[in-house]
Enzyme design. Structure first.
Site, PDB file in Angstrom:
ATOM      1  N   ASP A   1      -4.622  -8.180  -4.282  1.00 50.08           N
ATOM      2  CA  ASP A   1      -4.748  -9.263  -3.304  1.00 50.08           C
ATOM      3  C   ASP A   1      -4.979 -10.601  -3.986  1.00 50.08           C
ATOM      4  O   ASP A   1      -4.520 -11.632  -3.504  1.00 50.08           O
ATOM      5  CB  ASP A   1      -5.898  -8.970  -2.328  1.00 50.08           C
ATOM      6  CG  ASP A   1      -5.434  -8.057  -1.209  1.00 50.08           C
ATOM      7  OD1 ASP A   1      -4.324  -8.273  -0.698  1.00 50.08           O
ATOM      8  OD2 ASP A   1      -6.173  -7.123  -0.866  1.00 50.08           O
TER       9      ASP A   1
ATOM     10  N   GLU B   1     -11.198 -10.678  -4.560  1.00 50.62           N
ATOM     11  CA  GLU B   1      -9.747 -10.581  -4.344  1.00 50.62           C
ATOM     12  C   GLU B   1      -9.198 -11.762  -3.556  1.00 50.62           C
ATOM     13  O   GLU B   1      -8.011 -11.812  -3.246  1.00 50.62           O
ATOM     14  CB  GLU B   1      -9.388  -9.250  -3.675  1.00 50.62           C
ATOM     15  CG  GLU B   1     -10.187  -8.921  -2.439  1.00 50.62           C
ATOM     16  CD  GLU B   1      -9.854  -7.543  -1.867  1.00 50.62           C
ATOM     17  OE1 GLU B   1      -8.850  -6.945  -2.268  1.00 50.62           O
ATOM     18  OE2 GLU B   1     -10.613  -7.089  -0.998  1.00 50.62           O
TER      19      GLU B   1
ATOM     20  N   CYS C   1     -10.173  -2.966 -10.045  1.00 48.84           N
ATOM     21  CA  CYS C   1      -9.659  -1.774  -9.350  1.00 48.84           C
ATOM     22  C   CYS C   1      -8.270  -2.018  -8.763  1.00 48.84           C
ATOM     23  O   CYS C   1      -7.715  -1.156  -8.105  1.00 48.84           O
ATOM     24  CB  CYS C   1     -10.631  -1.295  -8.281  1.00 48.84           C
ATOM     25  SG  CYS C   1     -10.881  -2.490  -6.959  1.00 48.84           S
TER      26      CYS C   1
ATOM     27  N   HIS D   1       0.814  -1.218   0.000  1.00 54.46           N
ATOM     28  CA  HIS D   1       0.000   0.000   0.000  1.00 54.46           C
ATOM     29  C   HIS D   1       0.845   1.264   0.000  1.00 54.46           C
ATOM     30  O   HIS D   1       0.419   2.301  -0.495  1.00 54.46           O
ATOM     31  CB  HIS D   1      -1.028  -0.040   1.134  1.00 54.46           C
ATOM     32  CG  HIS D   1      -2.163  -0.946   0.796  1.00 54.46           C
ATOM     33  ND1 HIS D   1      -2.166  -2.272   1.138  1.00 54.46           N
ATOM     34  CD2 HIS D   1      -3.280  -0.733   0.060  1.00 54.46           C
ATOM     35  CE1 HIS D   1      -3.264  -2.835   0.653  1.00 54.46           C
ATOM     36  NE2 HIS D   1      -3.961  -1.929   0.002  1.00 54.46           N
TER      37      HIS D   1
HETATM   38  C1  PEP Z   1      -6.708  -5.029  -4.504  1.00 58.51           C
HETATM   39  O1  PEP Z   1      -6.441  -5.864  -3.635  1.00 58.51           O
HETATM   40  O2  PEP Z   1      -6.439  -5.182  -5.710  1.00 58.51           O
HETATM   41  C2  PEP Z   1      -7.323  -3.737  -4.126  1.00 58.51           C
HETATM   42  C3  PEP Z   1      -7.711  -2.878  -5.030  1.00 58.51           C
HETATM   43  O3  PEP Z   1      -7.419  -3.452  -2.804  1.00 58.51           O
HETATM   44  P1  PEP Z   1      -6.177  -2.977  -1.919  1.00 58.51           P
HETATM   45  O4  PEP Z   1      -5.023  -2.695  -2.846  1.00 58.51           O
HETATM   46  O5  PEP Z   1      -6.589  -1.753  -1.168  1.00 58.51           O
HETATM   47  O6  PEP Z   1      -5.938  -4.159  -1.039  1.00 58.51           O
HETATM   48 MG    MG Z   2      -7.320  -5.655  -1.692  1.00 58.00          MG
END
Ligand code: PEP
Ligand code: MG
Length: 586
Positions: free
Chosen positions: A470, A446, A517, A199
């Protein structure tokens, strides 16, 4: 001597600047430039803090009980001596006077210089005095926090003609701390730890400045004030480059700026493929303040609002319903009638609630937080908090088009419990006479279990959104934040592609909306493949929208779809995609 430090590329482009080394424990120290006319008052602020710390230490010494060990008084003497040493406060004043750093930044910059000198001392006793120095600086920072800071008026490095651009070098930066640097003074980042979709890397990418993570030894090898080139495309930091190398990179920097300016012209062009298929390009945001930038970049809505950033770095005091409602409403209003997908909190893993970094957490617990109480599991374990968030989102839906997105759904039971929580939240709003509008409900896909059993989930949801970050992590059993296995984190792995393709196909067949996403959506290397899978909705950092749009405008969706099976059945889908999905050259 020039050296190169290799890591994981995070965001494109080249940054060239002087290194600012920041200890991980101090990344939350404010970093801003003061206006030159405030130099004297900022130095006074530092002087007052120093005098106050001197008083504190002298009082402590005076109040020591008569039977206290003699070492205690001697220790306080050492602290007083360090406090008054010219190499600490005197040199800190120079950072303020010459560089226009605010006092806290100047102090932490000087601490980094001195800490290294201590580390290199032969004598063990002297080496250990580093801890004393850190304690003295800690006291100074606490006192500075109590005094009125100088006005910085949002001044950035580029506002100062003649100031050198700066790049931040740190061992680790938590995602929430990274967010504090948004719109700040740094033009690039290098960290020792982290993977491509950690992140921290995601937040760095959202700032659209070059960054390299997982560069292991960077913060040890790079020194305060070294010249550093950050090559965000190759994942390399070049320290103290030769003039020829520097010139080469300056050329590349100019080229990439020109390329960006060219892509920027596509901002308001509708994203439609050559054969007339409209494609929705949405934005991922972390805070409501990101929404205007998303509109500006040409996003036709928000596909992912990561609300956990409202909950992080708050020392246990979580945002209440009103604060959340205001934040969600601000994003909805800023998007001017376009849809806003608000994801319920995804706390856990590398987004812990408290001040600990994921690194510290990992070591402290010796467990894998990515498999623990995270996302919707965490929300369901805190039902009052979950309903509070749902009420706040529902209330925001009275001001525009809102979609609720649930992270990490894996079990049908989670779906049932969430729908009950929603029902109760609506009931509570009815009882309180509060307005809310209709909302669509979606699930993040995910976790491999959710993708495999997609047909069981689809009847409950209006849409699904693929969280590829994920999904890759859990399919391949690779911690997305761990630089030591970053080379195995492979979005092209046939199993990952199989799950992504299956989710898109089944959602479409069931007449449900489907979006991606995760970072894959904003990576131009995957645009044709995702179009070939039938994806028509992509959500990404606003800065990536134009580059993806360019690929969409050049794509022939039907031609791509006819070639999908060749890629999915290949042992090397990346090469197969490059050869079969590339746009025909004319
Ligand atoms: C993902 O896991 O692709 C996602 C968009 O959520 P995050 O990156 O916040 O875990
Ligand atoms: Mg995620």
């Amino acid at each position: 001597m020039s050296i190169q430090v290799f890591g994981v590329p995070v965001s494109r482009g080249v940054a060239i600047g002087r290194a600012v080394l920041v200890a991980s424990s101090r990344v939350d120290v404010a970093h801003y430039y003061i206006v030159p006319s405030d130099v004297d008052s900022e130095i006074d602020r530092l002087r007052s803090a120093r005098d106050a710390v001197a008083d504190e230490l002298t009082n402590l010494q005076r109040e020591l009980p008569s039977d206290a060990p003699a070492e205690l008084s001697a220790l306080l003497d050492v602290h007083l001596m360090l406090l008054h040493d010219e190499t600490l406060t005197g040199a800190t004043k120079n950072w303020i006077r010459d560089r226009h750093y605010n006092a806290e930044w100047a102090l932490s910059a000087q601490l980094e210089v001195l800490a290294r000198q201590f580390d290199e001392m032969e004598d063990e006793y002297l080496r250990e005095r580093k801890a004393d120095l850190e304690q003295v600086v800690e006291r100074l920072l606490k006192l500075l926090a109590r005094s009125e800071p100088a006005v910085h008026g949002g001044m950035l490095a580029r506002d100062f003609a003649g100031e050198d651009p700066l790049v931040l070098v740190a061992s680790d930066i938590s995602p929430a701390d990274m967010l504090q640097f948004k719109g700040g003074v740094f033009t690039g980042f290098v960290t020792d730890v982290g993977g491509r979709t950690s992140h921290t890397a995601i937040v760095a990418r959202s700032m659209d400045i070059p960054a390299v993570v997982g560069a292991r030894e960077a913060s040890r090898l790079i020194r305060q004030d070294d010249w550093v080139i950050i090559d965000g495309d190759a994942g390399v930091a070049v320290v103290n480059p030769s003039p020829i190398v520097l010139e080469e990179y300056r050329f590349r920097q100019r080229q990439s700026e020109l390329e960006r300016a060219r892509l920027d012209r596509l901002r308001h062009t509708p994203a439609v493929t050559l054969d007339g298929e409209p494609v929705e390009l949405l934005a991922n945001i972390e805070l409501p303040g990101d929404a205007p930038g998303a509109l500006e970049a040409g996003a036709v809505g928000v596909g992912l609002f990561r609300t956990e950033f409202l909950f992080m770095n708050r020392a246990g005091n979580l945002p209440d319903e009103e604060e959340q409602f205001e934040a969600y409403r601000a994003a909805v209003v800023a998007m001017q009638g376009l849809p806003v997908t608000i994801r319920t909190v995804d706390i856990g893993a590398d987004k812990p609630l408290d001040r600990m970094t994921s690194h510290e957490l990992r070591h402290e617990h010796g467990l894998n937080p990515a498999l623990g109480l995270r996302a919707v599991r965490w929300s369901l374990s805190e039902p009052a908090m979950f309903r509070q968030q749902l009420r706040a989102i529902l209330r925001a839906s009275a001001f525009g088009k809102v979609r609720i997105l649930l992270p990490m759904v894996a079990h049908l039971q989670e779906v049932h419990l969430t729908f009950e929580a929603l029902k109760r939240a609506r009931q509570q709003l009815d009882d309180a006479g509060r307005a809310y509008g209709p909302v669509q409900i979606g699930a993040m896909i995910e976790v491999p279990a959710a993708a495999i059993s997609i047909d069981r989930l689809l009847p409950y949801f209006d849409f699904v959104s693929l969280g590829t970050n994920d999904l890759i992590q859990y399919t391949l059993a690779i911690d997305r934040a761990d630089e030591s296995v970053a080379h195995l984190y492979d979005p092209w792995h046939p199993s990952v592609l199989h799950l992504v393709a299956k989710t898109i196909a089944h959602a479409r067949a069931a007449g449900r909306g489907v979006s991606v996403c995760g970072e894959m959506a904003g990576d131009p290397a995957f645009t044709e493949l995702l179009l070939a899978m039938g994806l028509r909705s992509f959500s990404m950092h606003p800065a990536q929208i134009s580059a993806i749009k360019q690929r969409v405008l050049r794509a022939d969706a039907r031609r791509l779809e006819s070639r999908l099976s060749a890629v999915l059945s290949s042992d090397d889908p990346a090469s197969m995609a490059r050869s079969t999905l590339a746009a025909p050259s004319n």
